[in-house]
Design a protein around this motif. Structure first.
Motif, PDB file in Angstrom:
ATOM      1  N   ILE A   1     -19.145   5.786  42.423  1.00 55.64           N
ATOM      2  CA  ILE A   1     -18.678   6.401  43.664  1.00 55.64           C
ATOM      3  C   ILE A   1     -19.220   7.828  43.732  1.00 55.64           C
ATOM      4  O   ILE A   1     -19.035   8.612  42.790  1.00 55.64           O
ATOM      5  CB  ILE A   1     -17.141   6.382  43.737  1.00 55.64           C
ATOM      6  N   ASP A   2     -19.899   8.143  44.834  1.00 56.26           N
ATOM      7  CA  ASP A   2     -20.503   9.474  45.004  1.00 56.26           C
ATOM      8  C   ASP A   2     -19.488  10.586  44.787  1.00 56.26           C
ATOM      9  O   ASP A   2     -18.394  10.573  45.358  1.00 56.26           O
ATOM     10  CB  ASP A   2     -21.099   9.626  46.411  1.00 56.26           C
ATOM     11  N   GLY A   3     -19.876  11.564  43.944  1.00 54.70           N
ATOM     12  CA  GLY A   3     -19.075  12.761  43.748  1.00 54.70           C
ATOM     13  C   GLY A   3     -17.866  12.600  42.848  1.00 54.70           C
ATOM     14  O   GLY A   3     -17.068  13.536  42.723  1.00 54.70           O
ATOM     15  N   HIS A   4     -17.708  11.438  42.217  1.00 49.97           N
ATOM     16  CA  HIS A   4     -16.538  11.187  41.375  1.00 49.97           C
ATOM     17  C   HIS A   4     -16.960  10.433  40.128  1.00 49.97           C
ATOM     18  O   HIS A   4     -17.971   9.725  40.129  1.00 49.97           O
ATOM     19  CB  HIS A   4     -15.488  10.382  42.145  1.00 49.97           C
ATOM     20  N   ASP A   5     -16.192  10.580  39.078  1.00 48.20           N
ATOM     21  CA  ASP A   5     -16.478   9.883  37.828  1.00 48.20           C
ATOM     22  C   ASP A   5     -15.756   8.537  37.820  1.00 48.20           C
ATOM     23  O   ASP A   5     -14.957   8.249  36.931  1.00 48.20           O
ATOM     24  CB  ASP A   5     -16.032  10.753  36.638  1.00 48.20           C
ATOM     25  N   LEU A   6     -16.018   7.740  38.853  1.00 47.94           N
ATOM     26  CA  LEU A   6     -15.372   6.443  39.008  1.00 47.94           C
ATOM     27  C   LEU A   6     -16.403   5.397  39.396  1.00 47.94           C
ATOM     28  O   LEU A   6     -17.376   5.697  40.079  1.00 47.94           O
ATOM     29  CB  LEU A   6     -14.307   6.501  40.113  1.00 47.94           C
ATOM     30  N   ARG A   7     -16.126   4.166  38.968  1.00 52.39           N
ATOM     31  CA  ARG A   7     -16.953   3.025  39.356  1.00 52.39           C
ATOM     32  C   ARG A   7     -16.059   1.949  39.943  1.00 52.39           C
ATOM     33  O   ARG A   7     -14.906   1.804  39.550  1.00 52.39           O
ATOM     34  CB  ARG A   7     -17.691   2.450  38.140  1.00 52.39           C
ATOM     35  N   ILE A   8     -16.633   1.181  40.869  1.00 57.00           N
ATOM     36  CA  ILE A   8     -15.925   0.060  41.478  1.00 57.00           C
ATOM     37  C   ILE A   8     -16.941  -1.065  41.660  1.00 57.00           C
ATOM     38  O   ILE A   8     -18.136  -0.803  41.778  1.00 57.00           O
ATOM     39  CB  ILE A   8     -15.266   0.485  42.811  1.00 57.00           C
ATOM     40  N   SER A   9     -16.479  -2.298  41.627  1.00 58.87           N
ATOM     41  CA  SER A   9     -17.407  -3.414  41.753  1.00 58.87           C
ATOM     42  C   SER A   9     -17.200  -4.158  43.060  1.00 58.87           C
ATOM     43  O   SER A   9     -16.112  -4.133  43.637  1.00 58.87           O
ATOM     44  CB  SER A   9     -17.276  -4.371  40.572  1.00 58.87           C
ATOM     45  N   GLY A  10     -18.268  -4.813  43.504  1.00 62.90           N
ATOM     46  CA  GLY A  10     -18.182  -5.554  44.747  1.00 62.90           C
ATOM     47  C   GLY A  10     -19.345  -6.509  44.944  1.00 62.90           C
ATOM     48  O   GLY A  10     -20.281  -6.565  44.147  1.00 62.90           O
ATOM     49  N   PHE A  11     -19.264  -7.248  46.022  1.00 58.66           N
ATOM     50  CA  PHE A  11     -20.185  -8.321  46.393  1.00 58.66           C
ATOM     51  C   PHE A  11     -21.256  -7.774  47.332  1.00 58.66           C
ATOM     52  O   PHE A  11     -20.948  -7.106  48.313  1.00 58.66           O
ATOM     53  CB  PHE A  11     -19.366  -9.407  47.099  1.00 58.66           C
ATOM     54  N   LEU A  12     -22.529  -8.069  47.030  1.00 56.10           N
ATOM     55  CA  LEU A  12     -23.641  -7.660  47.889  1.00 56.10           C
ATOM     56  C   LEU A  12     -24.515  -8.883  48.137  1.00 56.10           C
ATOM     57  O   LEU A  12     -25.204  -9.365  47.236  1.00 56.10           O
ATOM     58  CB  LEU A  12     -24.445  -6.534  47.235  1.00 56.10           C
ATOM     59  N   GLY A  13     -24.452  -9.420  49.346  1.00 57.72           N
ATOM     60  CA  GLY A  13     -25.154 -10.650  49.683  1.00 57.72           C
ATOM     61  C   GLY A  13     -26.643 -10.474  49.874  1.00 57.72           C
ATOM     62  O   GLY A  13     -27.138  -9.367  50.116  1.00 57.72           O
ATOM     63  N   GLY A  14     -27.372 -11.597  49.760  1.00 60.08           N
ATOM     64  CA  GLY A  14     -28.794 -11.627  50.057  1.00 60.08           C
ATOM     65  C   GLY A  14     -29.697 -11.052  48.988  1.00 60.08           C
ATOM     66  O   GLY A  14     -30.872 -10.813  49.247  1.00 60.08           O
ATOM     67  N   ILE A  15     -29.184 -10.828  47.795  1.00 63.44           N
ATOM     68  CA  ILE A  15     -29.996 -10.274  46.713  1.00 63.44           C
ATOM     69  C   ILE A  15     -30.404 -11.418  45.790  1.00 63.44           C
ATOM     70  O   ILE A  15     -29.568 -12.039  45.145  1.00 63.44           O
ATOM     71  CB  ILE A  15     -29.224  -9.197  45.913  1.00 63.44           C
ATOM     72  N   GLY A  16     -31.704 -11.705  45.732  1.00 67.23           N
ATOM     73  CA  GLY A  16     -32.198 -12.808  44.927  1.00 67.23           C
ATOM     74  C   GLY A  16     -33.059 -12.390  43.756  1.00 67.23           C
ATOM     75  O   GLY A  16     -33.342 -13.192  42.875  1.00 67.23           O
TER      76      GLY A  16
ATOM     77  N   THR B   1     -24.882 -17.712  48.149  1.00 68.27           N
ATOM     78  CA  THR B   1     -25.972 -17.436  47.213  1.00 68.27           C
ATOM     79  C   THR B   1     -27.308 -17.282  47.922  1.00 68.27           C
ATOM     80  O   THR B   1     -27.511 -17.901  48.972  1.00 68.27           O
ATOM     81  CB  THR B   1     -26.098 -18.550  46.146  1.00 68.27           C
ATOM     82  N   PRO B   2     -28.209 -16.492  47.395  1.00 69.53           N
ATOM     83  CA  PRO B   2     -27.996 -15.655  46.214  1.00 69.53           C
ATOM     84  C   PRO B   2     -27.238 -14.380  46.593  1.00 69.53           C
ATOM     85  O   PRO B   2     -27.273 -13.938  47.740  1.00 69.53           O
ATOM     86  CB  PRO B   2     -29.413 -15.313  45.764  1.00 69.53           C
ATOM     87  N   TYR B   3     -26.572 -13.807  45.609  1.00 67.87           N
ATOM     88  CA  TYR B   3     -25.884 -12.533  45.817  1.00 67.87           C
ATOM     89  C   TYR B   3     -25.830 -11.762  44.513  1.00 67.87           C
ATOM     90  O   TYR B   3     -26.101 -12.298  43.444  1.00 67.87           O
ATOM     91  CB  TYR B   3     -24.481 -12.725  46.394  1.00 67.87           C
ATOM     92  N   ALA B   4     -25.504 -10.488  44.629  1.00 62.27           N
ATOM     93  CA  ALA B   4     -25.350  -9.639  43.453  1.00 62.27           C
ATOM     94  C   ALA B   4     -23.903  -9.205  43.331  1.00 62.27           C
ATOM     95  O   ALA B   4     -23.264  -8.896  44.338  1.00 62.27           O
ATOM     96  CB  ALA B   4     -26.254  -8.417  43.554  1.00 62.27           C
ATOM     97  N   TRP B   5     -23.392  -9.229  42.112  1.00 65.13           N
ATOM     98  CA  TRP B   5     -22.090  -8.608  41.821  1.00 65.13           C
ATOM     99  C   TRP B   5     -22.437  -7.245  41.251  1.00 65.13           C
ATOM    100  O   TRP B   5     -23.045  -7.128  40.195  1.00 65.13           O
ATOM    101  CB  TRP B   5     -21.271  -9.452  40.844  1.00 65.13           C
ATOM    102  N   VAL B   6     -22.091  -6.192  41.993  1.00 60.12           N
ATOM    103  CA  VAL B   6     -22.568  -4.836  41.751  1.00 60.12           C
ATOM    104  C   VAL B   6     -21.459  -3.948  41.196  1.00 60.12           C
ATOM    105  O   VAL B   6     -20.325  -3.992  41.666  1.00 60.12           O
ATOM    106  CB  VAL B   6     -23.078  -4.222  43.081  1.00 60.12           C
TER     107      VAL B   6
ATOM    108  N   THR C   1     -23.917   4.716  44.385  1.00 62.08           N
ATOM    109  CA  THR C   1     -25.183   4.182  43.907  1.00 62.08           C
ATOM    110  C   THR C   1     -24.930   3.032  42.934  1.00 62.08           C
ATOM    111  O   THR C   1     -23.901   2.983  42.263  1.00 62.08           O
ATOM    112  CB  THR C   1     -26.015   5.262  43.187  1.00 62.08           C
ATOM    113  N   VAL C   2     -25.882   2.141  42.860  1.00 62.01           N
ATOM    114  CA  VAL C   2     -25.789   0.994  41.962  1.00 62.01           C
ATOM    115  C   VAL C   2     -25.938   1.468  40.519  1.00 62.01           C
ATOM    116  O   VAL C   2     -26.943   2.093  40.167  1.00 62.01           O
ATOM    117  CB  VAL C   2     -26.878  -0.052  42.297  1.00 62.01           C
ATOM    118  N   ALA C   3     -24.928   1.167  39.697  1.00 63.53           N
ATOM    119  CA  ALA C   3     -24.983   1.475  38.263  1.00 63.53           C
ATOM    120  C   ALA C   3     -25.601   0.301  37.511  1.00 63.53           C
ATOM    121  O   ALA C   3     -26.441   0.473  36.636  1.00 63.53           O
ATOM    122  CB  ALA C   3     -23.591   1.768  37.722  1.00 63.53           C
ATOM    123  N   THR C   4     -25.166  -0.899  37.868  1.00 63.11           N
ATOM    124  CA  THR C   4     -25.688  -2.132  37.282  1.00 63.11           C
ATOM    125  C   THR C   4     -25.251  -3.290  38.168  1.00 63.11           C
ATOM    126  O   THR C   4     -24.441  -3.104  39.079  1.00 63.11           O
ATOM    127  CB  THR C   4     -25.199  -2.324  35.827  1.00 63.11           C
TER     128      THR C   4
END
Length: 122
Positions: free
Chosen positions: A81-96, A72-77, A54-57
């Motif tokens: 990670i589901d079921g774990h106390d970990l976060r990872i970041s990535g590129f999500l296109g088309g978010i304006g 562009t536009p895109y989101a850096w998300v 799920t998106v944290a920020t």
């Protein structure tokens, strides 16, 4: 490129996340680590997690750095990670706008390229 980085990228291309799991306490780490952040142990084993969460920020990019104009536009998300106390970041296109990506939205890893980890809304 290191073997570990190749393994990480191969996992991401398959929609997964390669983590390092402490052999003593089981704490999971995303980055290359030399000591467990929880117990100080030096032993680790690879573990593969599903690349869903799920998106944290995020931040929306409308004025991109050089070389990213076509995306562009895109989101850096930042994704929990589901079921774990970990976060990872990535590129999500088309978010304006924020209305297109409420915090808590379901996302998954779908690949890796020159942008890094590629995410998609579920």
């Amino acid at each position: 490129m290191s073997e570990q980085k190749h393994q990480f990228i191969d996992a991401v291309k398959a929609g997964k996340v390669l983590v390092k799991k402490c052999t003593k306490c089981g704490h999971q780490h995303l980055a290359t680590v030399y000591f467990c952040q929880k117990c100080g142990n030096k032993g680790f084993e690879n573990e593969i997690l599903e690349g869903k969460g799920t998106v944290a920020t995020y931040t929306i990019i409308t004025v991109p750095p050089a070389g990213f104009e076509k995306y562009t536009p895109y989101a850096w998300v930042v994704m929990n990670i589901d079921g774990h106390d970990l976060r990872i970041s990535g590129f999500l296109g088309g978010i304006g706008s924020p209305s297109q990506l409420p915090v808590g939205s379901k996302v998954k890893i779908v690949g890796y390229d020159d942008r890094g980890i590629i995410l998609e809304k579920q």
